[in-house]
Design a protein around this motif. Sequence first.
Motif, PDB file in Angstrom:
ATOM      1  N   PRO A   1     -16.887 -56.443 -24.508  1.00 64.77           N
ATOM      2  CA  PRO A   1     -17.702 -55.301 -24.929  1.00 64.77           C
ATOM      3  C   PRO A   1     -17.891 -55.286 -26.440  1.00 64.77           C
ATOM      4  N   ASP A   2     -18.850 -54.528 -26.901  1.00 59.95           N
ATOM      5  CA  ASP A   2     -19.118 -54.391 -28.330  1.00 59.95           C
ATOM      6  C   ASP A   2     -17.974 -53.617 -28.977  1.00 59.95           C
ATOM      7  N   PRO A   3     -17.288 -54.187 -29.967  1.00 63.32           N
ATOM      8  CA  PRO A   3     -16.192 -53.459 -30.621  1.00 63.32           C
ATOM      9  C   PRO A   3     -16.611 -52.090 -31.140  1.00 63.32           C
ATOM     10  N   GLU A   4     -17.824 -52.001 -31.682  1.00 64.42           N
ATOM     11  CA  GLU A   4     -18.279 -50.708 -32.209  1.00 64.42           C
ATOM     12  C   GLU A   4     -18.465 -49.682 -31.098  1.00 64.42           C
ATOM     13  N   GLU A   5     -18.850 -50.163 -29.926  1.00 63.20           N
ATOM     14  CA  GLU A   5     -18.971 -49.243 -28.790  1.00 63.20           C
ATOM     15  C   GLU A   5     -17.603 -48.694 -28.396  1.00 63.20           C
ATOM     16  N   LEU A   6     -16.596 -49.556 -28.416  1.00 59.92           N
ATOM     17  CA  LEU A   6     -15.243 -49.108 -28.081  1.00 59.92           C
ATOM     18  C   LEU A   6     -14.703 -48.140 -29.126  1.00 59.92           C
ATOM     19  N   ARG A   7     -14.971 -48.413 -30.380  1.00 59.41           N
ATOM     20  CA  ARG A   7     -14.520 -47.517 -31.441  1.00 59.41           C
ATOM     21  C   ARG A   7     -15.204 -46.156 -31.298  1.00 59.41           C
ATOM     22  N   GLY A   8     -16.484 -46.171 -30.982  1.00 64.45           N
ATOM     23  CA  GLY A   8     -17.201 -44.919 -30.776  1.00 64.45           C
ATOM     24  C   GLY A   8     -16.691 -44.163 -29.568  1.00 64.45           C
ATOM     25  N   PHE A   9     -16.265 -44.887 -28.537  1.00 59.17           N
ATOM     26  CA  PHE A   9     -15.724 -44.283 -27.325  1.00 59.17           C
ATOM     27  C   PHE A   9     -14.445 -43.507 -27.648  1.00 59.17           C
ATOM     28  N   VAL A  10     -13.613 -44.093 -28.507  1.00 58.11           N
ATOM     29  CA  VAL A  10     -12.383 -43.406 -28.925  1.00 58.11           C
ATOM     30  C   VAL A  10     -12.721 -42.209 -29.808  1.00 58.11           C
TER      31      VAL A  10
END
Length: 508
Positions: A451-460
């Motif tokens: 997955p896109d790291p930025e997407e995961l960071r935004g999810f958190v």
Amino acid sequence: MSISLLLDMAASSNPDRRAVVCGQVRWTVAELKALAQGGSGVLAGSGARSLVYVGTGGHLLPLLLFAAAEASVPFTPLNYRLGADALGALIARLDTPLLVCDDEFHEIVAREVSGSGVAVVRSVEFLEQAAVAEPVSVAVDPEQVAVVLFTSGTTSTPKAVELTHNNLVSYITRTIEFDSAATQDAALVCVPPYHIAGIGAAMSHLYAGRKVVYLRAFDAAEWIAVVTRESVTTATVVPTMLARIVAELQRTGATLPSLQTLAYGGSKVALPLLRSALHLLPEVGFVNAYGLTETSSTVAVLGPDEHRAAMTSDDPAVARRLGSVGTPVPGIELQIRDASGTVLPAGATGELYVRGPQVSGRYTGIGSVLDAHGWFATKDVAELDVDGFLYIGGRSDDTIIRGGENIAPAEIEDVLVEHPQVREVAVIGIDDPQWGQIIVAVVVPDGDREPDPEELRGFVRASLRGSRTPDRVVFRTTLPATPTGKILRRDLVAEYSSQPVPGGTAGR
């Protein structure tokens, strides 16, 4: 009271009941008792002051456990996955041991202790000798050490935990009703013999009157086959096993009609996995058991009714309990304390303290670490809610201090694992000259694509404060873990501290 009396009670109640099944071995209670008594004679004749086992367990575990108890010497099963040097170092810390080894470990152990005077015997030879040896009768002080288990050493050098006969008997007799199992009840055990859950299972199922079926090497397909073949009614697994069992059931469409209870523990189970298991096995009663080696196994349990209520409730407080480890077992008291030792109110997060007759808190060479009032500091970050449900937030040693703020990795992991493209995640702190530590999320993707790291960071960031957002996200195919599923965070910290982590430090 000695733990050997648990075997005596079972033998007096129903000596011809099937007690142990392991491959071709099918012992009755009377046969187990006779071999354990003979084993005590083997120990007495050897002059050993402790009994050590290196092997995969199965029927050897209850036999050696009770033989040692009959001979009044401590029993120590060791982690057979360790290298020769590590095994040798642990053996050197034990008092005049007799080493019993499965065939595949005999050569490495014998070579390691060569010249030390330590006696080494193969498991099959011990069985042969126990079948003909004269039993011994040794009086046992209830406060004498019955079992010594080495901690996993995931954060430090392994400690040798001493569990007395009184500790173990208190746990069994307070949590299990004697001879309460139905005639057809059978328990499947596949946890390692050197883990407290294996010791507890050997005693508790015998005391309850339940046949114990051992699977010495876990394989999901074989586990399902054994459940079917032996009509297993109850089983205990660790999270990594549960994940593989769920995947195999989903792949094959197999059913487990005999299974009534499935207990899990050893480390935290991700909620998406637990929900999948509950949906897949709606007729099975799930049990989350939380405990430590130092507490003689389980101190808190979330039972089947609590699982079902949490899965179906519209009340957020009740639904949240699916992530808890339940309420204390009989005889156990819990407290949450802050760093100064002050007991905290419900809903506050601090360190978990445990007290009760099953709690040892004693280590070889160190002594007791209980406080003046008998409380044991678990080093686990935890919370007790207003209804007495316990939530474990990870080890205090794992706390990340970023910019002076204490951050529990579990808080971030619980969010990230809910992302549909995340299968597993471990959050660690890496030293940083600016922030003290930065947050690194180590992710195992669910699927072939990262997955896109930025997407995961935004999810958190959407669920937690900005300070909890991972500074970096890295990907792996697996996470390093112990056989009971505990993530080896120190391995991850060492790996990512010694090399640049891709991506750089991102903004909040």
